[in-house]
Design an enzyme around this catalytic site. Structure first.
Site, short mmCIF file in Angstrom:
data_model
loop_
_atom_site.label_atom_id
_atom_site.label_comp_id
_atom_site.label_asym_id
_atom_site.label_seq_id
_atom_site.Cartn_x
_atom_site.Cartn_y
_atom_site.Cartn_z
CE LYS A 1 -3.99 -8.44 2.96
NZ LYS A 1 -3.32 -9.69 2.55
CB CYS B 1 4.21 -9.34 15.38
SG CYS B 1 3.00 -8.52 15.70
CG HIS C 1 -0.85 -8.41 13.07
ND1 HIS C 1 0.30 -8.32 13.65
CD2 HIS C 1 -0.78 -8.01 11.88
CE1 HIS C 1 1.35 -8.03 13.01
NE2 HIS C 1 0.45 -7.90 11.48
CB CYS D 1 -1.17 -9.40 18.18
SG CYS D 1 -0.07 -8.40 17.13
CG HIS E 1 4.15 -1.48 2.33
ND1 HIS E 1 3.01 -1.91 1.90
CD2 HIS E 1 4.75 -2.02 3.28
CE1 HIS E 1 2.55 -2.75 3.14
NE2 HIS E 1 3.48 -2.64 3.78
CG HIS F 1 -0.40 -0.05 2.45
ND1 HIS F 1 0.47 0.90 2.88
CD2 HIS F 1 -0.61 -0.94 3.57
CE1 HIS F 1 0.87 0.47 4.13
NE2 HIS F 1 0.20 -0.68 4.56
CE LYS G 1 -0.74 -0.01 11.52
NZ LYS G 1 0.35 -0.64 12.39
CB CYS H 1 1.69 -12.09 17.31
SG CYS H 1 0.95 -11.51 15.87
N1 MSP Z 1 10.09 -7.01 7.08
C1 MSP Z 1 9.95 -6.11 7.89
C2 MSP Z 1 11.19 -5.05 8.13
C3 MSP Z 1 12.42 -5.95 8.12
S1 MSP Z 1 13.67 -4.81 7.96
C4 MSP Z 1 14.99 -5.76 8.28
C5 MSP Z 1 8.45 -5.15 7.60
N2 MSP Z 1 7.94 -5.24 6.62
S2 MSP Z 1 6.66 -4.46 6.19
O1 MSP Z 1 6.32 -4.85 4.80
O2 MSP Z 1 5.63 -4.88 7.20
O3 MSP Z 1 6.91 -3.11 6.23
C6 MSP Z 1 8.12 -2.33 5.94
C7 MSP Z 1 7.92 -1.04 5.92
O4 MSP Z 1 6.89 -0.36 5.51
C8 MSP Z 1 7.78 -0.29 7.25
O5 MSP Z 1 8.82 -0.33 8.41
C9 MSP Z 1 7.36 1.34 7.10
O6 MSP Z 1 8.64 1.54 6.60
C10 MSP Z 1 6.51 1.03 5.97
N3 MSP Z 1 5.26 1.22 6.08
C11 MSP Z 1 4.15 0.27 6.35
N4 MSP Z 1 2.98 0.83 6.75
C12 MSP Z 1 3.32 2.23 6.55
C13 MSP Z 1 2.57 3.30 6.81
N5 MSP Z 1 1.13 3.30 6.85
N6 MSP Z 1 3.06 4.45 6.90
C14 MSP Z 1 4.17 4.67 6.34
N7 MSP Z 1 5.10 3.64 6.44
C15 MSP Z 1 5.01 2.56 6.40
O7 MSP Z 1 8.26 -4.46 8.95
#
Ligand code: MSP
Length: 488
Positions: free
Chosen positions: A277, A110, A127, A124, A22, A19, A274, A107
């Protein structure tokens, strides 16, 4: 080759639909990486996916696939780095890795254990799903021994965690006491084996975080590693603890320098919620890119939300900024100037560089380039773009003020008109250079429309932003509009 500069994003879980949250980290990192290339640095930019452990194993099983097939080949280079790192910590003479039994509330999403009081209504906290009681023999990393070294490190290097609010959060986490954490599992077998006890596989952090040094050559290419490490890690604030407490301690234990900086940005919300999905607030980047294009998408998120703070996304704000800053701002500036050149000089840049006729523009450009650099150094990405758009605003005011279309009607003022057109085209050239890191495609189009011969990719700051770089006689061409107005 310039100063080495190494920047990373988190590795993303591949089992979720991406989304705009990311996309946010990746866009920011890409902007910063491109800015550093423009400065002439030797840039390495790392991003990727997080393909490890129990989570993937479960998803693969649900999909009826083998985990290995699910995530491609496990990289031997990564296994080498993880093995080298684990062995270095194991052999450091301080017993920093030891065997113990872990029991806790876990969890699966997580991949983390929680204490009773961390749960929200027994679920959790991230989640909202039920947790499971688990117990097993693990290896542990002695994080508790690193409180002092970490405090010393962060005191000596205040910029090593930023922004300030995150630095304070990390300091209080450390002062609150650090608990050892488990680094292996025997309850599943898909993963990198612990080198001295292969019935254990590496669990989560020694696998995931290590990706940052794997790619830089740790354990396989020492020369490359010495060039690029330490990195700037760009992350979301959700994974601060792992990057700013666990990771530097792991590296210290292995005798490796900690990251140069961990910068944690804020979280995007949609309608104050937040994104996920399940609550229909997870917006896929393509939905917005289809509407405004990649360049505007990148610009919007970096300009609209103070980098480092949380921000709420709304489509109205996206459309408003698109029209104000891009369609009416930079886009309109470009189309007016190129149209004036087409109708008055057959598109040729007039031989009329006269900074005295350029109003505030030359001095403003110098000042903005300095502000842009300073803001990018601090990762104040929003301020950096605001500075560049000060030039856009001033250039549009200059055009209205000097009204070259009126000068064109008076043959006696031909020279003045040419000087105004030169200044207007020159400011566009400089804007193409300055906006290249944030909107590479639009800047590239503008560059071509200005008839520039040298590629935009080889331009460097500050040289390329010096007033007067545009060559008289260059053949400009009206092209398609950079930011067409959105359909209502
Ligand atoms: N796989 C772990 C990170 C391991 S790093 C060695 C992880 N992955 S994740 O896919 O869940 O999320 C990665 C990153 O996406 C988050 O740390 C953040 O940088 C970004 N974000 C996820 N959701 C977000 C928002 N709603 N807003 C801004 N950034 C967000 O965590």
């Amino acid at each position: 080759m310039g100063r080495p500069f190494y920047i990373t994003t988190p590795i993303y879980y591949p089992n979720d639909v991406p989304h705009i949250g990311h996309g946010y980290t990746t866009v920011a990192a890409d902007f910063i990486a491109r800015y550093h290339r423009l400065r002439g640095d030797q840039v390495m930019f790392l991003t990727g996916t997080d393909e490890h452990g129990q989570k993937i194993q479960r998803v693969a099983q649900e999909a009826g696939q083998d985990p290995q097939a699910f995530v491609d080949e496990m990289e031997p280079r990564h296994a080498a780095a993880v093995t080298t790192l684990l062995q270095a910590v194991h052999d450091n003479g301080r017993d920093d890795i030891y065997k113990g039994t872990y029991e806790g509330l876990y969890c699966v999403s997580c991949e983390a254990y929680y204490t009773e009081d961390e749960l929200v209504d027994g679920m959790c906290p991230i989640h909202g799903r039920p947790v499971e009681r688990m117990s097993e023999e693990n290896y542990f990393f002695r994080l508790s021994a690193y409180a002092e070294p970490l405090l010393e490190h962060y005191t000596a290097n205040p910029s090593a965690v930023q922004p300030e609010v995150r630095r304070n959060e990390v300091l209080s986490l450390i002062r609150g006491g650090l608990r050892d954490f488990s680094i292996s599992r025997t309850s599943f077998d898909w993963g990198i084996p612990i080198p001295w006890d292969p019935k254990h596989v590496t669990y989560v952090w020694f696998d995931a975080l290590t990706n940052y040094i794997t790619a830089a050559g740790y354990g396989t290419d020492e020369e490359r590693f010495a060039t690029y490490w330490p990195a700037l890690h760009l992350i979301g604030k959700d994974i601060l603890r792992f990057h700013a407490v666990y990771w530097p301690a792991m590296l210290m234990a292995a005798g490796v320098e900690p990251p140069r900086q961990v910068f944690a940005h804020g979280f995007l919300t949609v309608g104050g919620k937040k994104m996920s999905k399940t609550n229909a607030t997870g917006i896929h980047p393509f939905e917005l890119i289809d509407l405004v294009g990649v360049d505007a998408y990148r610009y919007f998120f970096m300009r609209e939300i103070q980098f480092g703070q949380d921000g709420s996304f709304s489509q109205e704000a996206l459309e408003e900024r698109y029209h104000a800053d891009l369609a009416n701002g930079l886009g309109n500036l470009a189309s007016r100037v190129l149209a004036m050149l087409a109708s008055n000089t057959e598109g040729a840049v007039p031989d009329a560089n006269d900074p005295a006729e350029a109003g505030k523009l030359p001095a403003l450009v110098d000042e903005v380039v300095a502000r842009y650099d300073e803001a990018m150094e601090r990762l104040s990405l929003t301020q950096a773009l605001a500075a560049v758009w000060d030039v856009v605003g001033e250039a549009n005011r200059y055009l209205v003020d000097r009204a070259p279309w009126a000068l064109a009607k008076d043959p006696g003022r031909r020279g003045e008109m040419e000087a105004v057109l030169y200044a207007s085209a020159e400011v566009l050239r400089i804007l193409a250079v300055l906006t290249f890191p944030i909107m590479p495609a639009a800047a590239g189009k503008l560059w071509v429309q200005l008839g520039m011969e040298e590629p935009l990719e080889v331009q460097r700051l500050p040289e390329s932003a010096r007033w007067g770089g545009l060559k008289p006689g260059a053949q400009t061409a009206r092209g398609e509009s950079l930011f067409p107005r959105l359909e209502a």
